[in-house]
Design an enzyme around this catalytic site. Structure first.
Site, mmCIF file in Angstrom:
data_model
loop_
_atom_site.group_PDB
_atom_site.id
_atom_site.type_symbol
_atom_site.label_atom_id
_atom_site.label_comp_id
_atom_site.label_asym_id
_atom_site.label_seq_id
_atom_site.Cartn_x
_atom_site.Cartn_y
_atom_site.Cartn_z
ATOM 1 N N HIS A 1 0.831 -1.215 0.000
ATOM 2 C CA HIS A 1 0.000 0.000 0.000
ATOM 3 C C HIS A 1 0.859 1.256 0.000
ATOM 4 O O HIS A 1 0.575 2.225 -0.702
ATOM 5 C CB HIS A 1 -0.990 -0.026 1.177
ATOM 6 C CG HIS A 1 -2.175 -0.898 0.895
ATOM 7 N ND1 HIS A 1 -2.125 -2.270 0.994
ATOM 8 C CD2 HIS A 1 -3.430 -0.597 0.472
ATOM 9 C CE1 HIS A 1 -3.306 -2.773 0.652
ATOM 10 N NE2 HIS A 1 -4.114 -1.779 0.332
ATOM 11 N N LYS B 1 -9.316 -8.179 7.924
ATOM 12 C CA LYS B 1 -10.013 -8.419 9.190
ATOM 13 C C LYS B 1 -9.962 -7.170 10.058
ATOM 14 O O LYS B 1 -9.081 -6.330 9.889
ATOM 15 C CB LYS B 1 -9.410 -9.606 9.932
ATOM 16 C CG LYS B 1 -8.052 -9.335 10.559
ATOM 17 C CD LYS B 1 -7.638 -10.474 11.462
ATOM 18 C CE LYS B 1 -6.225 -10.283 12.013
ATOM 19 N NZ LYS B 1 -6.182 -9.448 13.217
#
Lengths: 207, 290
Positions: A36, A117
């Site tokens: 990212h 998650k």
């Protein structure tokens, strides 16, 4: 149960609501902290000039990201010596660490979702609404179970980030997840946190 | 001294791939408390299915095989230097066999060593000489997601109205569970240390996690506090994976250590449901595992 095939259309994504269980099939890629940061620094904010195979890799990945999903996952992989890779354990990692980057990545590359998650924050939720994307929650720690849905490792990029941080391109069948943030502004994580906050306040009033 | 590298390797395999029985029992009991058809119940069912698959295939329960933390109690005369070398060899071999994920990352260059061998703190090895004639080794694999939601409080804390007493500890613990939400892979287990300095307090909080889930604290006041924190943390409704539900924690373990007059730390190590810890005992050259 919603059966979804990657790439996913905007219409199918807009049809998903918080709480929907889903099974994903098709080609997806993994990406977590290093990926990212690399995507944002090199291609979105361009504060770092592309180096090595950066440009080649991004051109290969772009068609997979358009309409596709990024899976926040740092797997255990066998076959590292031979290049005959196989996923041994591959549960999701905690997504909130990508919150500073995720909205930009969703919009710049046309993602229809991310899998991880723990849920994500307001910037990602807003990007999901704007772009037509959702957050799929996989079961944290269910690594062997999820690895069985990875039928084939199609390739790996940026292996110099390390095995957990590399970009693994996967063919999956019936990858299980639950929609916990939808493209209409709904977030199960916000709801649960608000309820938990009220409950905490009541428990702190007691001695 | 015999080479115990294969025994350490087996200890690592067991810890990474086979959840301890007390933890599995607690997860099975938790399923029954969740609403049929809820996401929380489905999460626990998937977790238990995964536990069985991992054990059957000797594959990691969770892909984040964590920081390997070894606590070695050795009889007098054993070479800790030799034991350290054997442990490090076993860790590298376990990584090669995919029992462990390569997790040791150089903090400056970002480079992963690829074999889980980092500096003298990675893997983490604590040595203690014991009067016993057996070598007893505890191994805990502590994942990064749950380690990130650990918290340290310095009492008094005016935001929480937490003073320097067990009531203050209760307040800190509940706040930590609320802050963690589902991010540490709930249902979690809380290791709580009261006292110490910042460093020893966190170490003690991890030591308490070596206890069995269903044991009882010998100190009645701490035993009561553990039950109270567990019960009330579950009233927060965070639930499995943070999906909402009745089970947010499986238990809490509290330990008190001495402190400076000026300091009153409450350190909370959050352990995820994938509570991987195993023990090996070597007596007369033979290893037994539990």
């Amino acid at each position: 149960m919603k059966n979804l095939t990657l790439p996913i259309s905007e219409e199918d994504i807009r049809g998903l609501k918080v709480g929907d269980p889903a099974l994903l099939s098709g080609v997806m890629l993994t990406g977590r902290d290093a990926v990212h940061k690399w995507l944002v620094d090199t291609f979105i904010e361009q504060k770092r000039t592309p180096q090595g195979d950066d440009l080649e890799v991004i051109e290969t990945l772009k068609p997979l990201m358009a309409g596709g999903v990024i899976y926040h996952c740092g797997p255990v992989v066998s076959g590292l010596d031979t290049g005959d890779y196989s996923f041994v354990a591959a549960g999701p990692t905690t997504s909130i660490r990508e919150e500073p980057y995720q909205a930009q990545v969703i919009k710049a590359f046309g993602l229809r979702g991310v899998i991880g998650k723990g849920g994500m924050g307001p910037a990602t939720l807003a990007a999901c609404q704007e772009q037509g994307a959702v957050y799929f929650h996989a079961i944290g720690g269910a690594a062997t179970l999820i690895a069985k849905t990875v039928k084939k490792v199609l390739g790996v990029y940026k292996l110099d980030f390390g095995v957990p941080e590399a970009i693994w391109v996967l063919e999956v069948v019936d990858f299980p997840a639950v929609v916990t943030m939808d493209s209409h502004g709904g977030s199960l994580h916000d709801e649960v946190e608000r309820r938990s906050e009220t409950a905490l306040a009541a428990l702190l009033l007691k001695m | 001294m015999k080479d115990h590298t294969p025994d350490f390797l087996e200890l690592i395999r067991l810890a990474a791939t086979s959840l301890p029985p007390d933890v599995e029992r607690a997860l099975r009991a938790a399923v029954e408390r969740e609403e049929p058809g809820s996401s929380g119940r489905a999460a626990l069912e998937a977790i238990l299915q995964n536990v069985e698959m991992a054990r059957a295939g000797s594959t990691p329960i969770c892909q984040d095989t964590g920081t390997p933390i070894f606590t070695v109690h050795h009889p007098a005369g054993w070479s800790t230097r030799a034991l350290r070398e054997q442990i490090r060899r076993a860790v590298a071999e376990a990584t090669h066999r995919s029992y462990l994920r390569p997790n040791a990352v150089d903090s400056l260059s970002g480079r992963n060593t690829g074999d889980n061998l980092g500096d003298e703190h990675y893997p983490t090895i604590h040595f203690e000489e014991s009067e016993d004639d057996a070598l007893v080794v505890d191994l805990m694999l502590k994942g990064g997601g749950c380690e990130n939601v650990g918290a340290q409080y310095r009492l008094p804390d005016s935001r929480l109205k937490a003073g320097r007493d067990l009531e203050g500890v209760r307040r800190a613990a509940l706040d930590a569970v609320h802050q963690a939400q589902g991010k540490g892979c709930a249902p979690g287990i809380l290791g709580i240390a009261i006292g110490g300095d910042r460093g020893t307090s966190y170490i003690a909080s991890k030591e308490t996690l070596l206890r069995q889930l269903d044991d009882e604290n010998p100190d009645p006041a701490l035993a009561e506090l553990e039950d109270r924190i567990t019960e009330q943390a579950n009233m927060l409704g965070v639930g499995p994976m943070g999906f909402g539900g009745a089970t947010t924690v499986l238990g809490a373990k509290v330990k008190a250590t001495h402190r400076l007059p000026a300091s009153y730390f409450v350190s909370i190590s959050y352990m995820c449901w994938a509570y991987r810890r195993r023990q090996m005992t070597i007596q007369a050259g033979e290893a037994a595992y539990s």
